[in-house]
Write a protein that holds these residues in place. Structure first.
Motif, PDB file in Angstrom:
ATOM      1  N   ALA A   2     -10.915  23.967  33.606  1.00 28.23           N
ATOM      2  CA  ALA A   2     -11.451  25.304  33.885  1.00 28.23           C
ATOM      3  C   ALA A   2     -11.722  26.065  32.592  1.00 28.23           C
ATOM      4  O   ALA A   2     -12.718  26.794  32.493  1.00 28.23           O
ATOM      5  N   LEU A   3     -10.868  25.882  31.607  1.00 34.21           N
ATOM      6  CA  LEU A   3     -11.062  26.550  30.317  1.00 34.21           C
ATOM      7  C   LEU A   3     -12.321  26.031  29.620  1.00 34.21           C
ATOM      8  O   LEU A   3     -13.065  26.809  29.009  1.00 34.21           O
ATOM      9  N   LEU A   6     -15.166  27.663  31.312  1.00 34.25           N
ATOM     10  CA  LEU A   6     -15.261  29.054  30.888  1.00 34.25           C
ATOM     11  C   LEU A   6     -15.961  29.144  29.537  1.00 34.25           C
ATOM     12  O   LEU A   6     -16.792  30.033  29.313  1.00 34.25           O
ATOM     13  N   TRP A  24     -12.916  38.072  31.690  1.00 31.03           N
ATOM     14  CA  TRP A  24     -12.342  36.786  32.101  1.00 31.03           C
ATOM     15  C   TRP A  24     -11.517  36.182  30.971  1.00 31.03           C
ATOM     16  O   TRP A  24     -10.410  35.707  31.191  1.00 31.03           O
ATOM     17  N   TRP A  28      -7.420  35.622  31.060  1.00 33.29           N
ATOM     18  CA  TRP A  28      -7.373  34.233  31.487  1.00 33.29           C
ATOM     19  C   TRP A  28      -5.991  33.797  31.961  1.00 33.29           C
ATOM     20  O   TRP A  28      -5.869  33.063  32.936  1.00 33.29           O
ATOM     21  N   GLU A  29      -4.955  34.262  31.307  1.00 42.44           N
ATOM     22  CA  GLU A  29      -3.604  33.841  31.706  1.00 42.44           C
ATOM     23  C   GLU A  29      -3.317  34.222  33.155  1.00 42.44           C
ATOM     24  O   GLU A  29      -2.771  33.422  33.919  1.00 42.44           O
ATOM     25  N   SER A  32      -5.980  32.279  35.587  1.00 40.37           N
ATOM     26  CA  SER A  32      -5.796  30.827  35.699  1.00 40.37           C
ATOM     27  C   SER A  32      -4.604  30.452  36.575  1.00 40.37           C
ATOM     28  O   SER A  32      -4.439  29.282  36.922  1.00 40.37           O
ATOM     29  N   THR A  33      -3.788  31.408  36.952  1.00 43.26           N
ATOM     30  CA  THR A  33      -2.682  31.150  37.872  1.00 43.26           C
ATOM     31  C   THR A  33      -3.200  30.497  39.148  1.00 43.26           C
ATOM     32  O   THR A  33      -2.543  29.642  39.741  1.00 43.26           O
ATOM     33  N   TYR A  34      -4.380  30.892  39.549  1.00 39.00           N
ATOM     34  CA  TYR A  34      -5.038  30.359  40.744  1.00 39.00           C
ATOM     35  C   TYR A  34      -5.087  28.832  40.746  1.00 39.00           C
ATOM     36  O   TYR A  34      -4.908  28.191  41.775  1.00 39.00           O
ATOM     37  N   PHE A  35      -5.299  28.228  39.582  1.00 35.82           N
ATOM     38  CA  PHE A  35      -5.468  26.775  39.496  1.00 35.82           C
ATOM     39  C   PHE A  35      -4.147  26.012  39.599  1.00 35.82           C
ATOM     40  O   PHE A  35      -4.150  24.790  39.673  1.00 35.82           O
ATOM     41  N   ARG A  36      -3.036  26.702  39.632  1.00 31.06           N
ATOM     42  CA  ARG A  36      -1.738  26.040  39.774  1.00 31.06           C
ATOM     43  C   ARG A  36      -1.445  25.606  41.215  1.00 31.06           C
ATOM     44  O   ARG A  36      -0.528  24.840  41.458  1.00 31.06           O
ATOM     45  N   ARG A  42      -5.645  27.392  47.535  1.00 31.69           N
ATOM     46  CA  ARG A  42      -6.739  28.078  46.829  1.00 31.69           C
ATOM     47  C   ARG A  42      -7.818  28.501  47.813  1.00 31.69           C
ATOM     48  O   ARG A  42      -8.389  29.581  47.685  1.00 31.69           O
TER      49      ARG A  42
END
Length: 116
Positions: A2-3, A6, A24, A28-29, A32-36, A42
């Motif tokens: 994802a990074l 971005l 964004w 980002w920190e 990006s929690t969403y991707f965990r 999701r």
């Protein structure tokens, strides 16, 4: 991954949308929690149709009333409307058993083990 995406977005669109892209990057920190979470969780997060529908139905109830005598009267009306709205909910969440199991793993402290 994802990074990397971005960074691609930033290189392509930063000139036109620098404020949005910087937001964004700077956040980002948190974003990006969403991707965990697994894909099923999701999907629940980014699928807002049910929440939009619920909010639309609450707005419909309050639309005809421009003034409420007290905050409590508004809360009571919204509570009663919520009771009626939830009676009409019939559609199940796809793979709910799997989603619930994943939520119980990620948020173990919030789950009652007898409820699963």
């Amino acid at each position: 991954m994802a990074l990397i995406e971005l960074d691609k977005l930033k290189s392509k669109w930063n000139d036109s949308y620098s404020i949005a892209i910087n937001s964004w990057v700077n956040n980002w920190e948190d974003l990006s929690t969403y991707f965990r979470y697994p894909e099923e969780i999701r999907k629940l997060i980014y699928t807002t149709n049910s929440m939009e529908s619920y909010n639309r139905q609450l707005r419909k109830v309050t639309k005809s009333k421009s003034i409420f005598p007290t905050d409590d009267s508004l809360l009571k009306m919204l509570y009663l409307a919520s009771q009626d709205i939830t009676k009409k909910w019939t559609q199940n969440v796809r793979n709910w058993a799997l989603v619930l199991a994943q939520l119980s793993i990620h948020f173990e402290e919030r789950f009652d083990s007898t409820a699963i």
